[in-house]
Every structure is written in structure tokens, then in C-alpha cells.
Design an enzyme around this catalytic site. Structure first.
Site, mmCIF file in Angstrom:
data_model
loop_
_atom_site.group_PDB
_atom_site.id
_atom_site.type_symbol
_atom_site.label_atom_id
_atom_site.label_comp_id
_atom_site.label_asym_id
_atom_site.label_seq_id
_atom_site.Cartn_x
_atom_site.Cartn_y
_atom_site.Cartn_z
ATOM 1 N N THR A 14 0.810 -1.217 0.000
ATOM 2 C CA THR A 14 0.000 0.000 0.000
ATOM 3 C C THR A 14 0.848 1.274 0.000
ATOM 4 O O THR A 14 2.040 1.255 0.281
ATOM 5 C CB THR A 14 -0.929 0.030 1.230
ATOM 6 O OG1 THR A 14 -0.151 0.083 2.418
ATOM 7 C CG2 THR A 14 -1.835 -1.185 1.263
ATOM 8 N N ASP A 15 0.161 2.375 -0.279
ATOM 9 C CA ASP A 15 0.791 3.687 -0.204
ATOM 10 C C ASP A 15 0.504 4.300 1.176
ATOM 11 O O ASP A 15 -0.011 3.625 2.067
ATOM 12 C CB ASP A 15 0.319 4.589 -1.343
ATOM 13 C CG ASP A 15 -1.190 4.834 -1.327
ATOM 14 O OD1 ASP A 15 -1.857 4.579 -0.299
ATOM 15 O OD2 ASP A 15 -1.708 5.288 -2.371
ATOM 16 N N MET A 16 0.797 5.557 1.341
ATOM 17 C CA MET A 16 0.608 6.216 2.647
ATOM 18 C C MET A 16 -0.851 6.233 3.096
ATOM 19 O O MET A 16 -1.138 6.284 4.285
ATOM 20 C CB MET A 16 1.144 7.651 2.587
ATOM 21 C CG MET A 16 2.650 7.712 2.538
ATOM 22 S SD MET A 16 3.301 9.404 2.400
ATOM 23 C CE MET A 16 2.429 10.264 3.659
ATOM 24 N N ILE A 19 -3.917 2.412 0.560
ATOM 25 C CA ILE A 19 -4.504 1.923 -0.694
ATOM 26 C C ILE A 19 -3.410 1.225 -1.490
ATOM 27 O O ILE A 19 -2.260 1.676 -1.517
ATOM 28 C CB ILE A 19 -5.100 3.100 -1.489
ATOM 29 C CG1 ILE A 19 -6.266 3.709 -0.696
ATOM 30 C CG2 ILE A 19 -5.542 2.668 -2.880
ATOM 31 C CD1 ILE A 19 -6.791 5.010 -1.262
#
Length: 130
Positions: A14-16, A19
């Protein structure tokens, strides 16, 4: 029937915002294709060693429909749409339950590893993958 590969979204995917980072869908579908090929009896290590042949992605068309998030349980459905003497076209769909999150049409070709040139798919692969 499509081949179904289950997976869970980990923090590293995931990203920050929690997601799934867009490029990781390509990793998910690559893993699913590898498992599909293994399950139908194609030994890619032997293919490389005995025939100097490997698969390469020639074209990929992707559609990001909905985001997956940390800890989601997903499935990747893989099916062969077309196979010719030189290429295999696969459809791959990433789902969370019944919701479609990502779709891809992937065109694979066979290449000779010794010189990187295209070659015909071995006949046994064309027969098995149908």
C-alpha cells in the site's frame, strides 16, 4: 473456468493512504499467471533449461476500477482468451468478493533466452494452455 489465485493485501503493498499502490496490481497478476502456468503442468525452469525459451510480456492493457486496501482479501482470476503459434493472450481480473477492482489483458510471447529473439510457443504449451 478461470484459474483463481487468492491473496491478501499487506502493508508493503500500500501507499501512505493504505490503498494498494497501482504498480502492485502488476505483481499480483504476475504471481497469478505463474501459479496458473505451474498448475497446468508447465515447468518454466525446465522450459528455460531444455528449450532455451521463456515467456515475456509483449503488451498489457489495464483498467483500474476500484482501490484495494490494506488487509483486503483478493482473488485474481486468470483465463486464456487466445493462443496462437507465437503468443498467448490472457485476461486477468482482480476482485474483492464479487467487486471487480482491476482488469488486464496481457499478451505473452515466447523468446529465446540465448539471443532475446521471438520464437514459437512450444506445441505442448499451446496444447496444454487451451
Amino acid at each position: 473456468m478461470p484459474h483463481v489465485y487468492p491473496l491478501r493485501v499487506y502493508y508493503e503493498d500500500t501507499d501512505m493512504a493504505g490503498i494498494v499502490y497501482y504498480a502492485n496490481y502488476l505483481k499480483f497478476i504476475e504471481r497469478a499467471r505463474s501459479e496458473y502456468v505451474r498448475e497446468i503442468g508447465i515447468d518454466q525452469t525446465a522450459l528455460k533449461a531444455e528449450k532455451d525459451v521463456a515467456f515475456a510480456v509483449r503488451r498489457l492493457e489495464a483498467d483500474y476500477v476500484e482501490p484495494a486496501q490494506f488487509d483486503d482479501v483478493l482473488t485474481v482470476e486468470t483465463s486464456v482468451e487466445a493462443i496462437t503459434g507465437a503468443r498467448m493472450v490472457m485476461e486477468q481480473v482482480v476482485k474483492r468478493g464479487e467487486s471487480v477492482l482491476f482488469t488486464a489483458i496481457v499478451t505473452l510471447v515466447a523468446i529465446r533466452l540465448s539471443d532475446g529473439t521471438p520464437t514459437r510457443l512450444p506445441a505442448e504449451i499451446r496444447r496444454i494452455a487451451r
